[in-house]
Design an enzyme around this catalytic site. Structure first.
Site, PDB file in Angstrom:
ATOM      1  N   HIS A  94      -5.626  -4.389  -3.391  1.00 38.67           N
ATOM      2  CA  HIS A  94      -4.599  -4.919  -4.052  1.00 38.67           C
ATOM      3  C   HIS A  94      -5.572  -6.010  -4.605  1.00 38.67           C
ATOM      4  O   HIS A  94      -6.561  -6.039  -4.023  1.00 38.67           O
ATOM      5  CB  HIS A  94      -3.351  -5.939  -3.609  1.00 38.67           C
ATOM      6  N   HIS A 131      -5.998  -9.811  -6.239  1.00 36.43           N
ATOM      7  CA  HIS A 131      -5.211 -11.363  -6.909  1.00 36.43           C
ATOM      8  C   HIS A 131      -5.986 -11.876  -7.418  1.00 36.43           C
ATOM      9  O   HIS A 131      -6.541 -11.765  -8.118  1.00 36.43           O
ATOM     10  CB  HIS A 131      -5.787 -12.058  -5.387  1.00 36.43           C
TER      11      HIS A 131
HETATM   12  P1  AMP Z   1      -4.904  -9.649   1.558  1.00 37.41           P
HETATM   13  O1  AMP Z   1      -4.549 -10.832   2.422  1.00 37.41           O
HETATM   14  O2  AMP Z   1      -5.961  -9.795   0.796  1.00 37.41           O
HETATM   15  O3  AMP Z   1      -4.590  -8.292   2.537  1.00 37.41           O
HETATM   16  O4  AMP Z   1      -3.192  -9.878   1.090  1.00 37.41           O
HETATM   17  C1  AMP Z   1      -1.888  -9.779   1.434  1.00 37.41           C
HETATM   18  C2  AMP Z   1      -1.447 -10.417   0.722  1.00 37.41           C
HETATM   19  O5  AMP Z   1      -0.058  -9.402   0.468  1.00 37.41           O
HETATM   20  C3  AMP Z   1      -0.960 -12.039   0.979  1.00 37.41           C
HETATM   21  O6  AMP Z   1      -1.468 -13.079   0.139  1.00 37.41           O
HETATM   22  C4  AMP Z   1       0.549 -11.903   1.204  1.00 37.41           C
HETATM   23  O7  AMP Z   1       1.057 -12.878   1.390  1.00 37.41           O
HETATM   24  C5  AMP Z   1       0.943 -10.989   0.485  1.00 37.41           C
HETATM   25  N1  AMP Z   1       1.944 -10.657   0.962  1.00 37.41           N
HETATM   26  C6  AMP Z   1       2.708  -9.682   2.633  1.00 37.41           C
HETATM   27  N2  AMP Z   1       3.955  -9.952   2.153  1.00 37.41           N
HETATM   28  C7  AMP Z   1       4.646  -9.370   1.038  1.00 37.41           C
HETATM   29  C8  AMP Z   1       5.704  -9.499   0.599  1.00 37.41           C
HETATM   30  N3  AMP Z   1       7.121  -8.978   1.009  1.00 37.41           N
HETATM   31  N4  AMP Z   1       5.763  -9.782  -1.177  1.00 37.41           N
HETATM   32  C9  AMP Z   1       4.698 -10.340  -1.931  1.00 37.41           C
HETATM   33  N5  AMP Z   1       3.724 -10.820  -1.279  1.00 37.41           N
HETATM   34  C10 AMP Z   1       2.926 -10.054  -0.345  1.00 37.41           C
END
Ligand code: AMP
Length: 170
Positions: free
Chosen positions: A156, A158
């Site tokens: 993903h 950001h």
């Molecule tokens: P990373 O730490 O780069 O793997 O980013 C994962 C992101 O997913 C984090 O910023 C979380 O806040 C986000 N996240 C996890 N669960 C959800 C959800 N149900 N809806 C929206 N964002 C989420």
């Protein structure tokens, strides 16, 4: 003379002020709030607690794509899905993901066959930044692996914006 005060035009003053804001953002921050550092600490804990998963293991993002759990969707096409992060780190914080993971748990797993989807993710970030009105700038981040603070193993991007970013990142 109109627009001049103390020998400096208002445009020059604005330019200098903008440069100082950007310069200050590159200095180590001593003013981050405790809630900022708590949020950063919990992000890091989540990342360290999450083991890199198998290429095909489903993640919470599959449920979001399939609309089994709700999300705040900002963009969708046949290949890409984007939604607001549940724990935003900036006024605008959007996650942009491929609908089909195809082994891309993270950027470090990229193969040549992923050229197109990787480009699409970045191009979509640009489209959404425009859609969100982030005309003065924004940041894109891809966390990879435990040391990169990745917590969800479905690649993903950001997209962060709406405030002055700092450098270096934490
Ligand atoms: P990373 O730490 O780069 O793997 O980013 C994962 C992101 O997913 C984090 O910023 C979380 O806040 C986000 N996240 C996890 N669960 C959800 C959800 N149900 N809806 C929206 N964002 C989420």
């Amino acid at each position: 003379m109109k627009g001049l005060k103390n020998g400096m035009s208002s445009v020059s003053r604005r330019n200098i002020t903008q440069r100082l804001v950007v310069f200050a953002s590159h200095l180590p921050s001593s003013s981050s709030s405790s809630s900022d550092s708590t949020s950063m600490a919990s992000e890091k804990q989540a990342a360290l607690a999450t083991a890199p998963s198998d290429a095909d293991a489903p993640t919470i993002f599959d449920k979001i794509i399939n609309k089994e759990i709700p999300s705040n969707v900002v963009y969708e096409d046949d290949k890409v899905f984007a939604f607001r992060d549940i724990n935003p780190q900036a006024p605008t914080h959007i996650l942009i993901i491929p609908k089909v993971k195809d082994g891309l748990t993270g950027l470090s797993k990229a193969e040549k066959r992923h050229f197109e989807i990787l480009g699409r993710l970045l191009y979509t970030a640009k489209l959404i930044a425009k859609q969100e009105g982030l005309d003065d700038g924004f940041r894109v981040v891809i966390n990879d692996g435990p040391k990169g603070c990745q917590s969800v193993y479905h690649i993903h991007v950001h997209l962060l914006g709406g405030r002055q970013m700092n450098w270096p990142p934490g």
